[in-house]
Design a protein around this motif. Sequence first.
Motif, short mmCIF file in Angstrom:
data_model
loop_
_atom_site.label_atom_id
_atom_site.label_comp_id
_atom_site.label_asym_id
_atom_site.label_seq_id
_atom_site.Cartn_x
_atom_site.Cartn_y
_atom_site.Cartn_z
N VAL A 44 40.57 40.83 27.62
CA VAL A 44 41.01 39.58 27.01
C VAL A 44 40.11 38.45 27.52
CG1 VAL A 44 42.73 38.93 28.78
CG2 VAL A 44 43.03 38.19 26.39
N TYR A 45 39.79 37.53 26.62
CA TYR A 45 38.97 36.36 26.95
C TYR A 45 39.92 35.19 27.13
CZ TYR A 45 35.88 39.72 24.81
OH TYR A 45 35.23 40.89 24.52
N LEU A 85 41.30 43.82 31.88
CA LEU A 85 40.07 43.12 32.22
C LEU A 85 40.10 41.73 31.62
CD1 LEU A 85 37.15 43.02 33.33
CD2 LEU A 85 36.40 44.12 31.20
N VAL A 86 39.92 40.72 32.45
CA VAL A 86 39.91 39.32 32.02
C VAL A 86 38.49 38.79 32.11
CG1 VAL A 86 40.71 36.97 32.54
CG2 VAL A 86 42.29 38.91 32.73
N ASP A 143 39.85 28.56 36.46
CA ASP A 143 40.98 29.01 35.64
C ASP A 143 41.98 29.86 36.41
OD1 ASP A 143 39.88 28.70 32.41
OD2 ASP A 143 38.41 28.69 34.02
N LEU A 144 41.50 30.89 37.08
CA LEU A 144 42.43 31.81 37.74
C LEU A 144 43.17 31.16 38.91
CD1 LEU A 144 40.71 35.30 37.58
CD2 LEU A 144 41.89 33.98 35.82
N ALA A 190 41.09 43.09 36.91
CA ALA A 190 39.63 43.11 36.97
C ALA A 190 39.14 41.88 36.22
CB ALA A 190 39.11 44.39 36.32
N HIS A 191 38.07 41.27 36.71
CA HIS A 191 37.66 39.96 36.18
C HIS A 191 36.15 39.85 36.15
CE1 HIS A 191 37.08 35.43 37.06
NE2 HIS A 191 37.15 35.61 35.75
N ILE A 192 35.62 39.47 35.01
CA ILE A 192 34.19 39.17 34.89
C ILE A 192 34.07 37.67 34.63
CG2 ILE A 192 32.06 39.50 33.58
CD1 ILE A 192 33.07 42.32 32.89
#
Length: 284
Positions: free
Chosen positions: A89-90, A137-138, A147-148, A162-164
């Motif tokens: 998700v974006y 996955l974000v 943001d987070l 999980a985050h990119i």
Amino acid sequence: MLKNTFCHLQGIGVQTERKLWNAGITTWERLAACSPSDAPMPTGRLRLAQLGLDESFAQLERRNPLHFYRSLPHDQQWRLFGDFRDRTVYLDIETTGMGSPWDHITTIALYDGRRISCYVYDDNILQFREDIEQYGLVITYNGKSFDLPFIRRSLHVPMEHAHIDLRHVLKSLGYRGGLKGCEKQLGIHRDELDGVDGLFAVFLWRDFQRTWDRRALETLLSYNVLDAVNLELLMVMAYNTKLHDTPFQKTHRLGAPPRPALPYLPDGETMERIRREMGTTSWR
């Protein structure tokens, strides 16, 4: 790309991984079947890596990106995208400010490549807590720093995904200047919203709170949604560029994603009024 990746395994770094690729050992299956005489690495490290492959196969079968996120080097976490695109998700948020104790989130936009979801303060924002758990996955731009942490503090959502963070991926490719700057460098245009930024979004929210004019809120949401939607195209472009440094650029290259219909449109009259209130006649 994950099943061609070895640098998440104990005893293998990116340099050893490249030696394995050059030796024709390019998949987990080949590494698992590899004998010490065929591998360009010490036998003990090879056996240690092979032991870790069983867990890798199991975690990929379980569709668990967090396992690989935690074991990959930070600068190689982009590799998650191709295999976990269906769990991606974006995400983008707008706020009342830059993070002082009294600032809060105003809107959140999520886009998963199929569906756009929006959350508004004092309306449906608490629904975000449930909805974000659908994804593994974000992907954000500058989400690691902004943001987070804001979501964790304001909404008490742990965000243990999980985050990119595309800011760092694009920076490694030579693109800088914020999200909009990177978009322009890569040929992505925003049309009516060209020049609108986070400060403008703050003014839009203030205007909505003052007047309850739905046009201000929908203009804000159109900006928020566009930020989230454009992350998909940026991620695909960055992923394909990163592949150039691997043997897999032809086999793993991703096509450009389709552009979704956007649920909100910016209101030109509202934007002109906000620009005047911000004390400028030009927004470029």
